[in-house]
Scaffold this motif. Structure first.
Motif, mmCIF file in Angstrom:
data_model
loop_
_atom_site.group_PDB
_atom_site.id
_atom_site.type_symbol
_atom_site.label_atom_id
_atom_site.label_comp_id
_atom_site.label_asym_id
_atom_site.label_seq_id
_atom_site.Cartn_x
_atom_site.Cartn_y
_atom_site.Cartn_z
ATOM 1 N N LEU A 15 60.706 115.603 31.684
ATOM 2 C CA LEU A 15 59.843 116.623 32.297
ATOM 3 C C LEU A 15 59.884 117.898 31.481
ATOM 4 O O LEU A 15 60.930 118.258 30.938
ATOM 5 N N PRO A 16 58.770 118.599 31.409
ATOM 6 C CA PRO A 16 58.826 119.918 30.771
ATOM 7 C C PRO A 16 59.688 120.837 31.633
ATOM 8 O O PRO A 16 59.693 120.709 32.859
ATOM 9 N N PRO A 17 60.449 121.716 31.003
ATOM 10 C CA PRO A 17 61.299 122.600 31.806
ATOM 11 C C PRO A 17 60.458 123.513 32.697
ATOM 12 O O PRO A 17 59.331 123.870 32.346
ATOM 13 N N PRO A 18 60.987 123.871 33.872
ATOM 14 C CA PRO A 18 60.247 124.769 34.756
ATOM 15 C C PRO A 18 60.121 126.161 34.146
ATOM 16 O O PRO A 18 60.910 126.553 33.298
ATOM 17 N N TYR A 66 59.382 131.586 37.898
ATOM 18 C CA TYR A 66 58.562 131.162 39.031
ATOM 19 C C TYR A 66 58.949 129.836 39.664
ATOM 20 O O TYR A 66 58.626 129.595 40.815
ATOM 21 N N GLU A 67 59.591 128.957 38.938
ATOM 22 C CA GLU A 67 59.816 127.610 39.456
ATOM 23 C C GLU A 67 61.288 127.224 39.418
ATOM 24 O O GLU A 67 61.997 127.526 38.466
ATOM 25 N N TYR A 103 55.593 118.888 37.979
ATOM 26 C CA TYR A 103 55.137 117.551 37.601
ATOM 27 C C TYR A 103 56.085 116.448 38.070
ATOM 28 O O TYR A 103 55.802 115.274 37.885
ATOM 29 N N ARG A 104 57.191 116.826 38.690
ATOM 30 C CA ARG A 104 58.224 115.852 39.016
ATOM 31 C C ARG A 104 57.744 114.711 39.917
ATOM 32 O O ARG A 104 57.947 113.541 39.602
ATOM 33 N N SER A 105 57.110 115.019 41.037
ATOM 34 C CA SER A 105 56.719 113.965 41.976
ATOM 35 C C SER A 105 55.700 113.013 41.349
ATOM 36 O O SER A 105 55.777 111.798 41.526
ATOM 37 N N GLY A 106 54.739 113.561 40.621
ATOM 38 C CA GLY A 106 53.755 112.717 39.953
ATOM 39 C C GLY A 106 54.392 111.836 38.882
ATOM 40 O O GLY A 106 54.059 110.655 38.752
ATOM 41 N N ALA A 107 55.323 112.416 38.131
ATOM 42 C CA ALA A 107 56.004 111.656 37.082
ATOM 43 C C ALA A 107 56.862 110.546 37.683
ATOM 44 O O ALA A 107 56.912 109.435 37.148
ATOM 45 N N LEU A 131 64.204 109.740 34.693
ATOM 46 C CA LEU A 131 63.414 110.960 34.653
ATOM 47 C C LEU A 131 64.366 112.087 34.291
ATOM 48 O O LEU A 131 65.286 112.404 35.050
ATOM 49 N N VAL A 132 64.174 112.648 33.116
ATOM 50 C CA VAL A 132 65.073 113.683 32.605
ATOM 51 C C VAL A 132 64.470 115.042 32.881
ATOM 52 O O VAL A 132 63.311 115.294 32.561
ATOM 53 N N LYS A 133 65.262 115.913 33.494
ATOM 54 C CA LYS A 133 64.823 117.291 33.680
ATOM 55 C C LYS A 133 65.873 118.200 33.080
ATOM 56 O O LYS A 133 67.027 117.819 32.921
ATOM 57 N N GLY A 134 65.465 119.374 32.740
ATOM 58 C CA GLY A 134 66.404 120.312 32.144
ATOM 59 C C GLY A 134 65.719 121.170 31.117
ATOM 60 O O GLY A 134 64.500 121.159 30.975
ATOM 61 N N SER A 135 66.521 121.888 30.368
ATOM 62 C CA SER A 135 65.970 122.830 29.405
ATOM 63 C C SER A 135 66.079 122.338 27.965
ATOM 64 O O SER A 135 65.683 123.040 27.049
#
Length: 150
Positions: free
Chosen positions: A53-56, A60-61, A66-70, A92-96
């Motif tokens: 995922l692109p970092p938030p 603001y976030e 995009y998490r739920s759609g991804a 599903l990888v999230k982070g910076s």
């Protein structure tokens, strides 16, 4: 010239145990997914589907919008892969971290034998300013990287 080619291993006879397919969840990745499925079937390997995922936005976030759609798209891809009789994991990888670094870390964590990914999706000024994501993955990856062009 023939001697140089003889020194390369025969990839068709490789016994891959784990194939990593990083995807941007766009149609351009489908050709690479098809090849990853074929390699996994031929080797009786597990297939790891990974999306970063692109970092938030920092102020603001809290979480990527995009998490739920991804998650839904990754689940659909995993179902499609499992229909071929392949053991599949979805990540599903999230982070910076930058995406190439996330792909390399995922390959290390899951002990991937090969990464199969689409390449050449970034062109023009975007590629000039940020470089080729494919090249960065190749530099950081702990295993061979197979690039599939459109």
């Amino acid at each position: 010239m023939a001697r140089a080619a003889e020194s390369f291993p025969d990839v068709s006879r490789q016994n891959f145990r784990r194939v990593l397919h990083p995807t941007d969840l766009k149609p351009t990745s489908l050709k690479a997914l098809s090849l990853a499925i074929a390699i996994a079937q031929q080797s009786d390997a597990d297939l790891v589907l990974m999306h970063a995922l692109p970092p938030p936005t920092p102020i603001y976030e809290i979480d990527s919008p995009y998490r739920s759609g991804a998650e839904a798209e990754l689940a659909a891809l995993a179902q499609r892969v499992s229909n071929f009789g392949i053991t599949v994991k979805r990540i599903l990888v999230k982070g910076s971290n930058p995406v190439p670094q996330s792909i390399a870390r995922c390959a290390r964590f899951f002990k991937a034998d090969i990464i199969v990914m689409a390449g050449g999706t970034r062109t023009g000024i975007a590629r000039f300013l940020t470089g080729s994501m494919t090249t960065k993955v190749i530099r950081k990856a702990p295993c061979p990287v197979l690039i599939v062009r459109d």
